[in-house]
Each structure stands twice: as structure tokens, then as C-alpha cells.
Design a protein around this motif. Structure first.
Motif, PDB file in Angstrom:
ATOM      1  N   PHE A   3       0.951  -1.209   0.127  1.00 21.62           N
ATOM      2  CA  PHE A   3       0.044  -0.046   0.189  1.00 21.62           C
ATOM      3  C   PHE A   3       0.902   1.264   0.104  1.00 21.62           C
ATOM      4  CE2 PHE A   3      -3.362  -2.968   1.045  1.00 21.62           C
ATOM      5  CZ  PHE A   3      -4.543  -2.501   0.557  1.00 21.62           C
ATOM      6  N   GLU A   4       1.887   1.298   0.753  1.00 17.83           N
ATOM      7  CA  GLU A   4       2.709   2.372   0.978  1.00 17.83           C
ATOM      8  C   GLU A   4       3.567   2.660  -0.401  1.00 17.83           C
ATOM      9  OE1 GLU A   4       5.914   4.329   4.290  1.00 17.83           O
ATOM     10  OE2 GLU A   4       3.986   3.593   4.639  1.00 17.83           O
ATOM     11  N   LYS A   5       4.060   1.601  -1.020  1.00 19.64           N
ATOM     12  CA  LYS A   5       4.839   1.872  -1.945  1.00 19.64           C
ATOM     13  C   LYS A   5       3.983   2.232  -3.531  1.00 19.64           C
ATOM     14  CE  LYS A   5       7.220  -1.010  -5.518  1.00 19.64           C
ATOM     15  NZ  LYS A   5       7.942  -2.282  -5.789  1.00 19.64           N
ATOM     16  N   LEU A   6       2.634   1.610  -3.493  1.00 15.24           N
ATOM     17  CA  LEU A   6       1.907   1.984  -4.717  1.00 15.24           C
ATOM     18  C   LEU A   6       0.963   3.114  -4.630  1.00 15.24           C
ATOM     19  CD1 LEU A   6       1.115  -1.673  -6.094  1.00 15.24           C
ATOM     20  CD2 LEU A   6       2.943  -0.249  -6.519  1.00 15.24           C
ATOM     21  N   LEU A   7       0.564   3.431  -2.915  1.00 19.69           N
ATOM     22  CA  LEU A   7      -0.369   4.356  -3.185  1.00 19.69           C
ATOM     23  C   LEU A   7      -0.219   5.781  -2.348  1.00 19.69           C
ATOM     24  CD1 LEU A   7      -3.994   2.856  -2.521  1.00 19.69           C
ATOM     25  CD2 LEU A   7      -2.941   3.660  -4.656  1.00 19.69           C
ATOM     26  N   GLY A   8       0.546   5.374  -1.157  1.00 18.85           N
ATOM     27  CA  GLY A   8       1.113   6.353  -0.165  1.00 18.85           C
ATOM     28  C   GLY A   8       1.076   5.909   1.454  1.00 18.85           C
ATOM     29  N   PRO A   9       1.602   6.993   2.255  1.00 21.03           N
ATOM     30  CA  PRO A   9       1.929   6.441   3.594  1.00 21.03           C
ATOM     31  C   PRO A   9       0.683   5.769   4.219  1.00 21.03           C
ATOM     32  CG  PRO A   9       2.349   8.802   3.163  1.00 21.03           C
ATOM     33  CD  PRO A   9       1.649   8.271   1.911  1.00 21.03           C
ATOM     34  N   SER A  10       1.018   4.766   4.721  1.00 21.73           N
ATOM     35  CA  SER A  10       0.245   3.744   5.356  1.00 21.73           C
ATOM     36  C   SER A  10       0.396   3.318   6.766  1.00 21.73           C
ATOM     37  CB  SER A  10       0.048   2.361   4.277  1.00 21.73           C
ATOM     38  OG  SER A  10      -0.103   2.875   3.095  1.00 21.73           O
ATOM     39  N   GLU A  11      -0.781   2.916   7.659  1.00 19.25           N
ATOM     40  CA  GLU A  11      -0.402   2.386   8.815  1.00 19.25           C
ATOM     41  C   GLU A  11      -1.525   1.575   9.083  1.00 19.25           C
ATOM     42  OE1 GLU A  11      -1.769   5.646  11.472  1.00 19.25           O
ATOM     43  OE2 GLU A  11       0.040   6.927  11.055  1.00 19.25           O
ATOM     44  N   GLN A  12      -0.805   0.505   9.927  1.00 20.54           N
ATOM     45  CA  GLN A  12      -1.391  -0.822  10.074  1.00 20.54           C
ATOM     46  C   GLN A  12      -1.902  -0.717  11.533  1.00 20.54           C
ATOM     47  OE1 GLN A  12      -0.358  -4.899   8.370  1.00 20.54           O
ATOM     48  NE2 GLN A  12       0.445  -5.332  10.442  1.00 20.54           N
ATOM     49  N   SER A  13      -3.192  -1.349  11.949  1.00 21.45           N
ATOM     50  CA  SER A  13      -3.913  -1.210  13.226  1.00 21.45           C
ATOM     51  C   SER A  13      -3.252  -2.353  13.910  1.00 21.45           C
ATOM     52  CB  SER A  13      -5.349  -1.186  12.890  1.00 21.45           C
ATOM     53  OG  SER A  13      -5.664  -2.451  12.617  1.00 21.45           O
ATOM     54  N   ASN A  33      -3.071   6.794   2.909  1.00 23.72           N
ATOM     55  CA  ASN A  33      -3.194   8.357   2.520  1.00 23.72           C
ATOM     56  C   ASN A  33      -2.740   8.299   1.077  1.00 23.72           C
ATOM     57  OD1 ASN A  33      -4.626   9.395   4.876  1.00 23.72           O
ATOM     58  ND2 ASN A  33      -2.484   9.138   5.558  1.00 23.72           N
ATOM     59  N   PRO A  34      -3.465   8.410  -0.040  1.00 21.62           N
ATOM     60  CA  PRO A  34      -2.758   8.569  -1.386  1.00 21.62           C
ATOM     61  C   PRO A  34      -2.072   9.845  -1.609  1.00 21.62           C
ATOM     62  CG  PRO A  34      -5.102   7.847  -1.367  1.00 21.62           C
ATOM     63  CD  PRO A  34      -4.910   8.453  -0.027  1.00 21.62           C
ATOM     64  N   THR A  35      -0.826   9.678  -2.290  1.00 14.88           N
ATOM     65  CA  THR A  35      -0.296  10.918  -2.397  1.00 14.88           C
ATOM     66  C   THR A  35       0.221  10.768  -4.280  1.00 14.88           C
ATOM     67  OG1 THR A  35       1.842   9.254  -2.181  1.00 14.88           O
ATOM     68  CG2 THR A  35       1.062  11.092  -0.502  1.00 14.88           C
ATOM     69  N   PRO A  36      -0.817  11.201  -4.995  1.00 13.86           N
ATOM     70  CA  PRO A  36      -0.487  10.933  -6.445  1.00 13.86           C
ATOM     71  C   PRO A  36       0.641  11.659  -7.011  1.00 13.86           C
ATOM     72  CG  PRO A  36      -2.803  11.697  -5.918  1.00 13.86           C
ATOM     73  CD  PRO A  36      -1.904  11.641  -4.597  1.00 13.86           C
ATOM     74  N   ASN A  37       1.131  12.659  -6.449  1.00 10.00           N
ATOM     75  CA  ASN A  37       2.574  13.202  -7.089  1.00 10.00           C
ATOM     76  C   ASN A  37       3.728  12.558  -6.809  1.00 10.00           C
ATOM     77  OD1 ASN A  37       2.263  13.537  -4.077  1.00 10.00           O
ATOM     78  ND2 ASN A  37       3.797  15.199  -4.340  1.00 10.00           N
ATOM     79  N   LYS A  38       3.629  11.410  -6.239  1.00 10.05           N
ATOM     80  CA  LYS A  38       4.792  10.306  -5.970  1.00 10.05           C
ATOM     81  C   LYS A  38       4.396   9.070  -6.742  1.00 10.05           C
ATOM     82  CE  LYS A  38       6.295  12.532  -1.716  1.00 10.05           C
ATOM     83  NZ  LYS A  38       6.680  11.967  -0.011  1.00 10.05           N
ATOM     84  N   TRP A  39       3.431   8.774  -7.199  1.00  8.71           N
ATOM     85  CA  TRP A  39       3.018   7.407  -7.770  1.00  8.71           C
ATOM     86  C   TRP A  39       4.099   7.276  -9.296  1.00  8.71           C
ATOM     87  CZ3 TRP A  39      -2.884   8.263  -7.946  1.00  8.71           C
ATOM     88  CH2 TRP A  39      -3.279   7.784  -6.896  1.00  8.71           C
TER      89      TRP A  39
END
Length: 375
Positions: free
Chosen positions: A159-169, A181-187
Motif C-alpha cells: 500500500f505504501e509503495k503503490l499509493l502512499g503513507p500507510s498505517e496498520q492497526s 493516504n494517497p499521494t498521487p504526486n509520487k506515483w
């Protein structure tokens, strides 16, 4: 089997599909799991009104039915899951789900919220994350869930690599959530699927969720060693066809007039259609179904590499259903060929069904079983 589900969005009546009434394996199973409930508990904290919501990989409709009052689009690669979602939606609302689409259908528009049941195949997950990039932005919310026992250590990283910063509960209800949290400018990059692979003189195309994910699985490899022992046949069915290699190579060996393919994965049928179009010209048909479609005729030969699980649940129920369906679909003196793990013990069930069953494989791990319909 318990069918009453008190979801965070209200009470539901849910059933698994297919429903095997006499199945010992299904007696203690239900159409939802902790990962569904944990996800819905999280969503109940959000204001979902006026939001476009995308639901990926709902298994039996627990999520889709719970969120039925909102603007939802449901996408799945499973004919079984899509049928379960439709039937359970009808049972709870007396209506059809408005937007239920297969994985091979392109999505439309953008989504404010993407809800994902993490699939067994991480290749499929990656392909889905690449695909939804076109339909989300930096303001979109992405929440995924899975049971702890089936959650890979690499899932959050994907998730972090392909979409953005990710947290696991933390674990709750034997499940975990992933918030992204998607970060399109880094895709960067794009999905590697469909992927091609070469085997036995064929160049085959394979979508992300097709069994064996772009390689020849060892069971099929064993089966292909016995092609020269196949009977002559004017018509063939490849049941649970995957990428279609068994049916294609059987057809190249015995040259039937027509070859039929079916699989419950939409991606499998799409992959088979591309491959069969290349090697069998127009002498084939391919359909997405959990068993042999009623539109198919009775045939001379059926070959099958059956699944022994449904999503994350190990079970031989679906394989046994396929065997009965194959028996009904064979002409008199037609043959049914099955390749499977030896430990599954299909020989006994097939001998009871057909009155005969022979293992022709000399292999320590796999069997190639040959049965003939003699009545």
C-alpha cells in the motif's frame, strides 16, 4: 449455519454461496468474518453521506449489504462472490445491487472512499491498487482489512509503495486494518499484468488473479505429461480453466471440433479468451461460471484442475460439486480427467460417482485420475 449478522449498520441475513446443505465443512462457517466487522466498525465512525464508495473483494456481501444505503460501487473477480452479493442484497432489500461489476470492467469516475478486503493473491492486490489510481486523489480515503492469519508481512508495504503513507492497526477481532493516504504526486510505474509466460511451445497471457499467476503450476505440468493418452473427442470442456492451458493443449493434441472453457474468475476467462483466440482460432467458447454453464452441450471429454479452497477457506465442496456437474455433462462413454494433489483423496469420491476411476500418473505428489461415464 448462523445467518443472522448484527453489523454496525444494522441487522442482516447473510448466507454463503454456494450453499452445500450437507457439508460438514460449512456447518460452522458463516458469510462474514472478523475482518468484515472490524472494517464496518471503522466505517461507522465516518460520515458516508454524499460520498462515492468503492468496495473491492467483498466475499459474500457483508460489507455491500451493510453499506447498501450509500452510493456504493462493488467490484469483484469472483463469480461466486458476485452471486452471493446479489442474492444477499436481494434477501435484505428485495432489490438488485445497483453497481456490481466484474474485475474486467473498467471503473468510472472518482471515489471518495475505497474499501478493500485484502485478497489472498498479493499480485492481484497490486494490480487493483494500480487500477484505482485513476479513480482516487489526495483527498480520497483508502481502508483495507484482513484476518491476521492471512495478512502478509509485506501487505502494508505494498500500500505504501503503490499509493502512499500507510498505517496498520493493532489486532482486533483477529483482524487488522490498513489506513492509506494517497499521494498521487509520487506515483510511479504501472501494473505488470497481464503477464506473459512461455511453456510447452505456447506463449500465454495471464491476468493478475489467475491461478498460478503467470507460470505453469506443478499439477498442470504433471497432467500435460499424459496428453498422448487422451481419448479421441469431438468436444472438450476445460473446467476451472485458469489461463486455459490444459484445454488448449488437449485441443492441439486431439483436434476436437470445439473446446469449451469455464472458470469462476472473470480474469481467468479473459486470459483464456486471449490465449484460445491465438491458438484455437474460433473453435472455442469461454464463460464465467462456478460450474459448467447450462448453455454448454454434453461433451466427449472434460478436463479439470479443481480448486480446493474458497477465498481463504480450505474445502473440497466446490471440487465435489464440479465432479457431479461433469458427470451430468458427459456423453455416454465420455471421459473425465482430473489432476489434483494426491492427499485430497478424490479417487474414492470419483469411483463412487462414475463406478470407475484410474490413476494414470506415476508421481509422488499428484494424481491424474481418469473416469468414464458408462451408463
Amino acid at each position: 449455519m448462523n445467518t443472522h449478522y448484527d453489523s454496525p449498520f444494522g441487522a442482516l441475513t447473510l448466507q454463503r454461496y454456494p450453499l452445500f446443505k450437507n457439508s460438514k465443512a460449512q456447518q460452522n462457517l458463516q458469510a462474514w468474518e472478523g475482518a468484515d466487522t472490524l472494517l464496518l466498525e471503522e466505517l461507522s465512525k465516518h460520515d458516508l453521506s454524499n460520498k462515492r464508495i468503492l468496495i473491492l473483494n467483498d466475499q459474500f456481501g457483508a460489507i455491500s449489504c451493510a453499506l447498501r444505503a450509500f452510493d456504493i460501487t462493488i467490484q469483484t473477480d469472483s463469480f461466486l462472490s458476485s452471486t452471493a452479493i446479489r442474492l444477499n442484497t436481494q434477501a435484505n432489500t428485495k432489490q438488485e445491487p445497483e453497481k456490481l461489476v466484474p474485475s474486467t470492467t473498467s471503473l468510472e469516475g472518482s471515489f471518495d472512499l475505497v474499501v478493500i478486503k485484502i485478497p489472498k493473491s498479493l499480485s492481484f492486490l497490486e494490480d487493483q491498487l494500480y487500477a484505482i489510481r485513476k479513480h482516487i486523489n489526495e483527498h480520497s480515503v483508502v481502508i483495507a482489512s484482513a484476518m491476521v492469519k492471512s495478512l502478509s508481512k509485506n501487505t502494508r508495504d505494498i500500500f505504501e509503495k503503490l499509493l502512499g503513507p500507510s498505517e496498520q492497526s493493532l489486532a482486533s477481532r483477529k483482524s487488522r486494518l490498513i489506513h492509506c493516504n494517497p499521494t498521487p504526486n509520487k506515483w510511479k510505474g504501472r501494473s505488470p499484468f497481464p503477464r506473459s509466460y512461455s511453456t510447452h511451445g505456447l506463449e500465454l497471457s495471464c491476468d493478475a488473479n489467475v491461478f498460478a499467476e503467470g507460470r505453469l503450476d506443478p499439477g498442470t505440468r504433471v497432467f500435460l505429461d499424459y496428453l498422448q493418452e487422451l481419448p479421441k473427442a469431438e468436444t472438450i470442456i476445460d473446467l476451472a480453466c485458469g489461463s486455459g492451458i490444459m484445454g488448449i493443449m488437449c485441443a492441439q493434441t486431439i483436434e476436437p471440433k470445439h473446446t469449451y472453457f469455464c472458470d469462476e474468475s472473470f480474469m481467468a476467462v479473459a486470459s483464456t479468451t486471449r490465449n484460445a483466440s491465438r491458438y484455437l482460432s474460433e473453435r472455442f467458447s469461454a464463460s464465467c461460471a462456478n460450474n459448467i454453464p447450462e448453455s454448454y452441450p454434453k461433451v466427449d471429454l472434460i478436463v479439470c484442475n479443481p480448486p480446493f479452497h474458497q477465498q481463504q477457506t480450505m474445502s473440497t465442496d466446490i471440487a465435489m460439486s464440479m465432479f457431479k456437474n461433469a458427470y451430468r455433462q458427459l456423453k455416454r462413454n465420455g471421459e473425465f480427467w482430473v489432476v489434483a494433489n494426491r492427499h485430497l483423496g478424490y479417487h474414492t469420491a470419483l469411483k463412487k460417482l462414475f463406478g470407475n476411476c484410474e490413476n494414470i500418473a506415476k508421481h509422488a505428489k499428484y494424481v491424474v485420475l481418469r473416469c468414464k461415464r458408462i451408463d
